[in-house]
Write a protein that holds these residues in place. Structure first.
Motif, short mmCIF file in Angstrom:
data_model
loop_
_atom_site.label_atom_id
_atom_site.label_comp_id
_atom_site.label_asym_id
_atom_site.label_seq_id
_atom_site.Cartn_x
_atom_site.Cartn_y
_atom_site.Cartn_z
N ALA A 1 87.20 -12.05 -12.41
CA ALA A 1 86.84 -13.21 -13.22
C ALA A 1 88.00 -13.63 -14.12
O ALA A 1 88.29 -14.83 -14.26
N HIS A 2 88.68 -12.65 -14.71
CA HIS A 2 89.80 -12.98 -15.59
C HIS A 2 91.00 -13.45 -14.78
O HIS A 2 91.79 -14.30 -15.26
N TYR A 3 91.19 -12.91 -13.60
CA TYR A 3 92.27 -13.38 -12.73
C TYR A 3 92.08 -14.86 -12.40
O TYR A 3 93.02 -15.67 -12.53
N TRP A 4 90.87 -15.25 -12.00
CA TRP A 4 90.63 -16.64 -11.64
C TRP A 4 90.64 -17.55 -12.86
O TRP A 4 91.00 -18.73 -12.76
N TYR A 5 90.26 -17.03 -14.00
CA TYR A 5 90.34 -17.82 -15.24
C TYR A 5 91.80 -18.20 -15.50
O TYR A 5 92.11 -19.36 -15.83
N TYR A 6 92.68 -17.25 -15.34
CA TYR A 6 94.10 -17.49 -15.54
C TYR A 6 94.64 -18.46 -14.50
O TYR A 6 95.37 -19.42 -14.82
N ILE A 7 94.30 -18.21 -13.23
CA ILE A 7 94.82 -19.03 -12.14
C ILE A 7 94.33 -20.47 -12.26
O ILE A 7 95.09 -21.43 -12.03
N MET A 8 93.07 -20.67 -12.62
CA MET A 8 92.53 -22.03 -12.74
C MET A 8 93.21 -22.78 -13.88
O MET A 8 93.52 -23.97 -13.75
N GLU A 9 93.43 -22.10 -15.00
CA GLU A 9 94.12 -22.76 -16.13
C GLU A 9 95.54 -23.16 -15.74
O GLU A 9 95.98 -24.28 -16.03
N LEU A 10 96.24 -22.26 -15.08
CA LEU A 10 97.62 -22.57 -14.68
C LEU A 10 97.65 -23.68 -13.65
O LEU A 10 98.49 -24.59 -13.71
N GLY A 11 96.72 -23.66 -12.69
CA GLY A 11 96.66 -24.72 -11.69
C GLY A 11 96.34 -26.07 -12.31
O GLY A 11 96.89 -27.10 -11.89
N PHE A 12 95.48 -26.08 -13.31
CA PHE A 12 95.13 -27.34 -13.97
C PHE A 12 96.33 -27.93 -14.69
O PHE A 12 96.59 -29.14 -14.59
N TYR A 13 97.08 -27.11 -15.43
CA TYR A 13 98.24 -27.64 -16.14
C TYR A 13 99.34 -28.06 -15.18
O TYR A 13 100.11 -28.98 -15.47
N LEU A 14 99.42 -27.41 -14.03
CA LEU A 14 100.36 -27.87 -13.00
C LEU A 14 99.95 -29.25 -12.50
O LEU A 14 100.81 -30.12 -12.28
N SER A 15 98.65 -29.46 -12.32
CA SER A 15 98.18 -30.78 -11.87
C SER A 15 98.48 -31.85 -12.91
O SER A 15 98.82 -32.99 -12.57
N LEU A 16 98.34 -31.51 -14.20
CA LEU A 16 98.68 -32.47 -15.25
C LEU A 16 100.16 -32.83 -15.21
O LEU A 16 100.54 -34.00 -15.40
N LEU A 17 101.00 -31.84 -14.95
CA LEU A 17 102.44 -32.10 -14.89
C LEU A 17 102.78 -32.97 -13.68
O LEU A 17 103.61 -33.88 -13.77
N LEU A 18 102.11 -32.74 -12.56
CA LEU A 18 102.37 -33.54 -11.36
C LEU A 18 101.88 -34.97 -11.52
O LEU A 18 102.42 -35.88 -10.89
N CYS A 19 100.87 -35.17 -12.34
CA CYS A 19 100.28 -36.51 -12.52
C CYS A 19 100.81 -37.23 -13.75
O CYS A 19 100.33 -38.33 -14.06
#
Length: 407
Positions: free
Chosen positions: A178-196
């Motif tokens: 659960a904590h692994y995916w919490y970290y990965i989802m947060e990082l993926g979201f901020y990557l999407s913000l940077l790409l957009c």
């Protein structure tokens, strides 16, 4: 070599990758140790976030904006002048005074006409309230889901209640799924913000937004590789706890629900000040700087982590100062005349009195007449933000401006 470097600086001396197992049995389940290769999944995840956002904005956010009564401004359309259009595309759409003089001489127009044309041209490129509503609603949904999921996964952990547990057994601390995916989802979201960031609503702090996204991505990635996940999850949870209040306040501001906007902004202010000025330095930074030394000696990763957290705290203090100024004006003046926060849309300085820029009676009107003058500039609706606590936080001009901008 990169992985070895991260492990050397990110963990106490004597700990290397060979000491970190890929998986380990923990109770009834199976946990893992953080490995840099785990972060590779965040790039395709960021692309999935972008695709999901497009679907969400079209199917959910857009109909919701209509239902809530979001209205878009209709700006005065700039007359078609191909030569000025070409200059606008090839050069700065906001020409300097010397460029205005040169254009006026070159095309036989007055400086007032040239200046007015460029102002109308810039206004036509402003993002609509509907577009800004959709963007805010997407972030609101993510922050709310992230906070709820993060709280549910952390509330039963020992380090949620006792921050000293963040360091017990460090760095060989297995990470739950659960904590692994919490970290990965947060990082993926901020990557999407940077790409957009190039297609999102551009605000006055466009460059600062890029720096913020890059710094956030770097901090999350470093803390994952250095296995600072326990304290990292708490830091992310603290930030998510106030962000969804801010985005929801923006949504209601665009919709013109002023009372709901004011209430949500007050809630955001309270949560922000408590979490960022009390809990974050009192528990998070104190734990990383003081409590952690009871479990290991200082090493490069320790100094680097605390340096990043102190920079983050400096930003918190800066934002808190601006928020308190807004709250002070709201309490004692009943409104916020100007918000200097960075969440203003870019080009707000263009929202000036266009009326005085039109040619006076008897002046040469050049390529366009006075048909788009005073009659076109009169508006039946005032800016929704004039009476909202967020005022320029989300868009617009100062409430002192005597001339409406929309038709």
């Amino acid at each position: 070599m990169i992985g070895c470097g991260i492990r050397t600086t990110g963990s106490p001396p004597g700990i290397g990758w060979k000491d970190m197992e890929v998986g380990v049995e923990v109770g009834q389940g199976r946990a893992r140790y953080p490995m840099p290769r785990d972060l590779l999944v965040t790039l395709p995840l960021a692309l999935c976030f972008i695709a999901l956002r497009c679907v969400f904005e079209r199917i959910i956010a857009l109909p919701l904006s209509t239902r809530l009564g979001v209205k878009d401004r209709i700006w005065t359309e700039a007359p078609s002048i191909p030569r000025l259009e070409a200059f606008c595309k090839q050069n700065n759409p906001q020409p300097s005074q010397s460029e205005l003089v040169g254009l006026a001489r070159q095309y036989g127009l007055s400086q007032r006409q040239i200046q007015t044309w460029f102002r109308h041209r810039r206004n036509q490129q402003r993002p609509s309230n509907t577009r800004k509503f959709c963007e805010a609603s997407w972030r609101f949904v993510f922050y709310l889901v992230a906070f709820t999921a993060g709280l549910a996964s952390l509330i039963d952990t020992k380090w949620f209640w006792d921050t000293r547990e963040c360091w017990n057994g460090y760095p060989k601390q297995p990470v739950a799924e659960a904590h692994y995916w919490y970290y990965i989802m947060e990082l993926g979201f901020y990557l999407s913000l940077l790409l957009c960031v190039s297609v999102d609503v551009k605000r006055k702090d466009f460059k600062e937004q890029i720096v913020h996204h890059i710094a956030t991505i770097f901090l999350i990635g470093f803390s994952y590789c250095a296995n600072f996940l326990r304290v990292g999850t708490l830091v992310m949870l603290l930030h998510d706890s106030s962000d969804f209040f801010l985005e929801s306040a923006k949504m209601f501001n665009y919709a013109g629900w002023r009372k709901a906007c004011d209430i949500l902004f007050v809630l955001f202010s309270v949560v922000f000040l408590v979490t960022r000025l009390v809990i974050f330095p009192g528990r998070m930074i104190f734990s990383t700087m003081v409590e952690s030394l009871d479990y290991f000696d200082p090493f490069p990763g320790y100094f680097f982590l605390n340096a990043l957290l102190l920079v983050l705290q400096a930003l918190h203090i800066f934002w808190a100062y601006l928020i308190l100024r807004m709250v002070h004006k709201f309490v004692f003046q009943g409104k916020v005349e100007k918000d200097e926060r960075s969440d203003e849309e870019s080009g707000d300085d263009d929202e000036e009195d266009d009326e005085e820029e039109w040619p006076e009676e008897g002046e040469d009107e050049g390529c366009w007449g006075r048909s788009e003058g005073k009659g076109a500039m009169n508006s039946k609706s005032a800016s929704l933000a004039d009476h909202c606590v967020l005022n320029n936080l989300t868009h617009r001009r100062s409430s002192n401006s005597p001339w409406p901008k929309a038709r």
